[in-house]
Write a protein that holds these residues in place. Structure first.
Motif, PDB file in Angstrom:
ATOM      1  N   ILE A 280      -2.847  12.324 -17.059  1.00  0.00           N
ATOM      2  CA  ILE A 280      -2.014  11.177 -16.705  1.00  0.00           C
ATOM      3  C   ILE A 280      -2.026  10.168 -17.845  1.00  0.00           C
ATOM      4  N   ASP A 281      -1.026   9.277 -17.860  1.00  0.00           N
ATOM      5  CA  ASP A 281      -0.981   8.254 -18.900  1.00  0.00           C
ATOM      6  C   ASP A 281      -1.687   6.986 -18.424  1.00  0.00           C
ATOM      7  N   ASP A 282      -1.764   6.004 -19.293  1.00  0.00           N
ATOM      8  CA  ASP A 282      -2.487   4.766 -18.980  1.00  0.00           C
ATOM      9  C   ASP A 282      -1.831   3.995 -17.838  1.00  0.00           C
ATOM     10  N   VAL A 283      -0.496   4.057 -17.778  1.00  0.00           N
ATOM     11  CA  VAL A 283       0.221   3.341 -16.712  1.00  0.00           C
ATOM     12  C   VAL A 283      -0.167   3.897 -15.352  1.00  0.00           C
ATOM     13  N   LEU A 284      -0.122   5.202 -15.216  1.00  0.00           N
ATOM     14  CA  LEU A 284      -0.464   5.840 -13.941  1.00  0.00           C
ATOM     15  C   LEU A 284      -1.943   5.630 -13.615  1.00  0.00           C
ATOM     16  N   LYS A 285      -2.780   5.675 -14.629  1.00  0.00           N
ATOM     17  CA  LYS A 285      -4.209   5.435 -14.422  1.00  0.00           C
ATOM     18  C   LYS A 285      -4.428   4.028 -13.872  1.00  0.00           C
ATOM     19  N   GLY A 286      -3.697   3.051 -14.410  1.00  0.00           N
ATOM     20  CA  GLY A 286      -3.815   1.681 -13.926  1.00  0.00           C
ATOM     21  C   GLY A 286      -3.334   1.541 -12.492  1.00  0.00           C
ATOM     22  N   GLN A 287      -2.285   2.273 -12.141  1.00  0.00           N
ATOM     23  CA  GLN A 287      -1.761   2.228 -10.771  1.00  0.00           C
ATOM     24  C   GLN A 287      -2.753   2.837  -9.793  1.00  0.00           C
ATOM     25  N   ILE A 288      -3.409   3.910 -10.197  1.00  0.00           N
ATOM     26  CA  ILE A 288      -4.427   4.531  -9.344  1.00  0.00           C
ATOM     27  C   ILE A 288      -5.576   3.558  -9.111  1.00  0.00           C
ATOM     28  N   SER A 289      -6.001   2.896 -10.180  1.00  0.00           N
ATOM     29  CA  SER A 289      -7.074   1.905 -10.061  1.00  0.00           C
ATOM     30  C   SER A 289      -6.674   0.784  -9.102  1.00  0.00           C
ATOM     31  N   LYS A 290      -5.420   0.362  -9.198  1.00  0.00           N
ATOM     32  CA  LYS A 290      -4.920  -0.702  -8.317  1.00  0.00           C
ATOM     33  C   LYS A 290      -4.878  -0.235  -6.862  1.00  0.00           C
ATOM     34  N   LEU A 291      -4.489   1.027  -6.648  1.00  0.00           N
ATOM     35  CA  LEU A 291      -4.437   1.576  -5.295  1.00  0.00           C
ATOM     36  C   LEU A 291      -5.832   1.605  -4.681  1.00  0.00           C
ATOM     37  N   ILE A 292      -6.829   2.023  -5.448  1.00  0.00           N
ATOM     38  CA  ILE A 292      -8.201   2.083  -4.950  1.00  0.00           C
ATOM     39  C   ILE A 292      -8.705   0.685  -4.601  1.00  0.00           C
ATOM     40  N   GLN A 293      -8.383  -0.291  -5.437  1.00  0.00           N
ATOM     41  CA  GLN A 293      -8.765  -1.676  -5.149  1.00  0.00           C
ATOM     42  C   GLN A 293      -8.114  -2.161  -3.858  1.00  0.00           C
ATOM     43  N   MET A 294      -6.851  -1.781  -3.674  1.00  0.00           N
ATOM     44  CA  MET A 294      -6.127  -2.167  -2.464  1.00  0.00           C
ATOM     45  C   MET A 294      -6.756  -1.510  -1.239  1.00  0.00           C
ATOM     46  N   MET A 295      -7.141  -0.236  -1.366  1.00  0.00           N
ATOM     47  CA  MET A 295      -7.777   0.480  -0.268  1.00  0.00           C
ATOM     48  C   MET A 295      -9.119  -0.163   0.091  1.00  0.00           C
ATOM     49  N   ASP A 296      -9.860  -0.553  -0.922  1.00  0.00           N
ATOM     50  CA  ASP A 296     -11.150  -1.210  -0.690  1.00  0.00           C
ATOM     51  C   ASP A 296     -10.947  -2.540   0.053  1.00  0.00           C
ATOM     52  N   ALA A 297      -9.923  -3.276  -0.354  1.00  0.00           N
ATOM     53  CA  ALA A 297      -9.639  -4.568   0.275  1.00  0.00           C
ATOM     54  C   ALA A 297      -9.222  -4.398   1.732  1.00  0.00           C
ATOM     55  N   LEU A 298      -8.564  -3.283   2.016  1.00  0.00           N
ATOM     56  CA  LEU A 298      -8.109  -3.011   3.384  1.00  0.00           C
ATOM     57  C   LEU A 298      -9.194  -2.343   4.226  1.00  0.00           C
TER      58      LEU A 298
ATOM     59  N   PHE B 176       0.807  -1.215   0.000  1.00  0.00           N
ATOM     60  CA  PHE B 176       0.000   0.000   0.000  1.00  0.00           C
ATOM     61  C   PHE B 176       0.844   1.271   0.000  1.00  0.00           C
ATOM     62  N   ILE B 177       1.732   1.427   0.982  1.00  0.00           N
ATOM     63  CA  ILE B 177       2.510   2.656   1.115  1.00  0.00           C
ATOM     64  C   ILE B 177       3.415   2.849  -0.091  1.00  0.00           C
ATOM     65  N   SER B 178       4.035   1.766  -0.538  1.00  0.00           N
ATOM     66  CA  SER B 178       4.929   1.849  -1.692  1.00  0.00           C
ATOM     67  C   SER B 178       4.176   2.304  -2.940  1.00  0.00           C
TER      68      SER B 178
ATOM     69  N   ARG C 244     -11.275  10.393  -4.863  1.00  0.00           N
ATOM     70  CA  ARG C 244     -11.508   9.305  -5.816  1.00  0.00           C
ATOM     71  C   ARG C 244     -12.409   9.774  -6.966  1.00  0.00           C
ATOM     72  N   SER C 245     -13.377  10.579  -6.609  1.00  0.00           N
ATOM     73  CA  SER C 245     -14.344  11.042  -7.613  1.00  0.00           C
ATOM     74  C   SER C 245     -13.729  12.014  -8.610  1.00  0.00           C
ATOM     75  N   ASN C 246     -12.504  12.499  -8.320  1.00  0.00           N
ATOM     76  CA  ASN C 246     -11.840  13.437  -9.222  1.00  0.00           C
ATOM     77  C   ASN C 246     -11.142  12.744 -10.391  1.00  0.00           C
ATOM     78  N   ILE C 247     -11.056  11.419 -10.339  1.00  0.00           N
ATOM     79  CA  ILE C 247     -10.357  10.669 -11.383  1.00  0.00           C
ATOM     80  C   ILE C 247     -11.299  10.438 -12.564  1.00  0.00           C
ATOM     81  N   ASP C 248     -10.900  10.917 -13.734  1.00  0.00           N
ATOM     82  CA  ASP C 248     -11.670  10.709 -14.963  1.00  0.00           C
ATOM     83  C   ASP C 248     -10.931   9.663 -15.795  1.00  0.00           C
ATOM     84  N   TYR C 249     -11.381   8.421 -15.695  1.00  0.00           N
ATOM     85  CA  TYR C 249     -10.690   7.329 -16.376  1.00  0.00           C
ATOM     86  C   TYR C 249     -10.873   7.402 -17.888  1.00  0.00           C
TER      87      TYR C 249
END
Length: 267
Positions: free
Chosen positions: A182-200, A130-132, A157-162
């Motif tokens: 942002i580029d697609d890579v960063l967009k994917g990382q943001i999506s992954k972070l949100i999923q991780m936050m939801d899981a936690l 998460f922190i990393s 979270r609501s500020n992200i326009d995918y």
């Protein structure tokens, strides 16, 4: 005390904490109960010299002086001092002191080698922790968009326009909202972070994208500063949020992006 209470009604919490730091510095020197009516130009000059003797930078001393000038103005406007002709003359002399010449490099940027080292460091941050992952995204946004610390920590979270690969900045220094891209890579990382936050289970705690792992609240500017302190130790050279912002601006100019467009990206 009244000055602080009234300020708390009109400024952000981060600004209030900043003001408190400057106020405490003045309080430490002048002491509680100091009467602003007896303040003189020599007294202020003596304070400046004391700060210099303590190896305070001019930029730090200027912050204290600006707070002192604000307190003086507040005292006059709210009649906490007896506004005589003599006091007006004295205050005018103090105001004319202004601020000291800033001794910091306001527009310092990263060298090409430093930028390469930083990018390699960002790439090395793992995405399964998460922190990393959070820090990886924060640094990527600041280096790749020129966004300020306070703007980044207020991203929701609501500020992200995918669909449009953009982030809407509601809280800005100028008060004018804007989009960063942002580029697609960063967009994917943001999506992954949100999923991780939801899981936690962090999704029930806050609407913000970047949160503290300790208290599950929005990450503060101080939290971002801690990231940069650790970054300095890791890389072996100083990296600041302002340096990333100016590095981004410099690269935009070198890539011949029109100044009008650059201003819209950074305001």
């Amino acid at each position: 005390l009244v000055f602080r209470e009234e300020s708390a009604l009109s400024v952000r919490s981060e600004t209030l904490r900043y003001d408190d730091c400057q106020f405490q510095a003045l309080l430490k020197h002048f002491g509680e109960g100091y009467e602003l009516e007896v303040l003189t130009k020599p007294v202020v000059m003596s304070y400046i010299q004391t700060c210099k003797s303590a190896n305070n930078k001019n930029s730090t001393i200027n912050k204290h002086l600006k707070m002192l000038y604000r307190l003086m103005k507040y005292a006059v406007e709210n009649e906490y001092v007896d506004v005589t002709n003599e006091l007006e003359k004295t205050y005018a002399q103090i105001y004319r002191l202004g601020t000291l010449k800033d001794d910091c490099q306001s527009y310092r940027t990263l060298s090409d080698h430093q930028t390469e080292s930083l990018v390699n460091y960002i790439d090395s941050l793992k995405e399964d922790k998460f922190i990393s992952l959070r820090n990886k995204i924060i640094l990527s946004i600041m280096l790749g968009t020129g966004a300020r610390r306070n703007e980044v920590v207020h991203i929701k979270r609501s500020n992200i326009d995918y669909d449009n690969n953009s982030i809407y900045l509601e809280t800005t220094k100028t008060g004018i909202t804007r989009h960063i891209y942002i580029d697609d890579v960063l967009k994917g990382q943001i999506s992954k972070l949100i999923q991780m936050m939801d899981a936690l289970g962090y999704n029930t705690e806050t609407e913000y994208l970047f949160i503290s792992h300790q208290n599950k609240c929005r990450l503060t500017i101080q939290g971002v500063d801690e990231i940069f302190r650790k970054l300095k130790k890791t890389l072996g050279f100083t990296v600041t949020p302002h340096m990333l912002r100016h590095t981004f601006a410099t690269e935009c100019v070198e890539n011949e992006i029109p100044l009008s467009s650059l201003q819209q990206l950074m305001d």
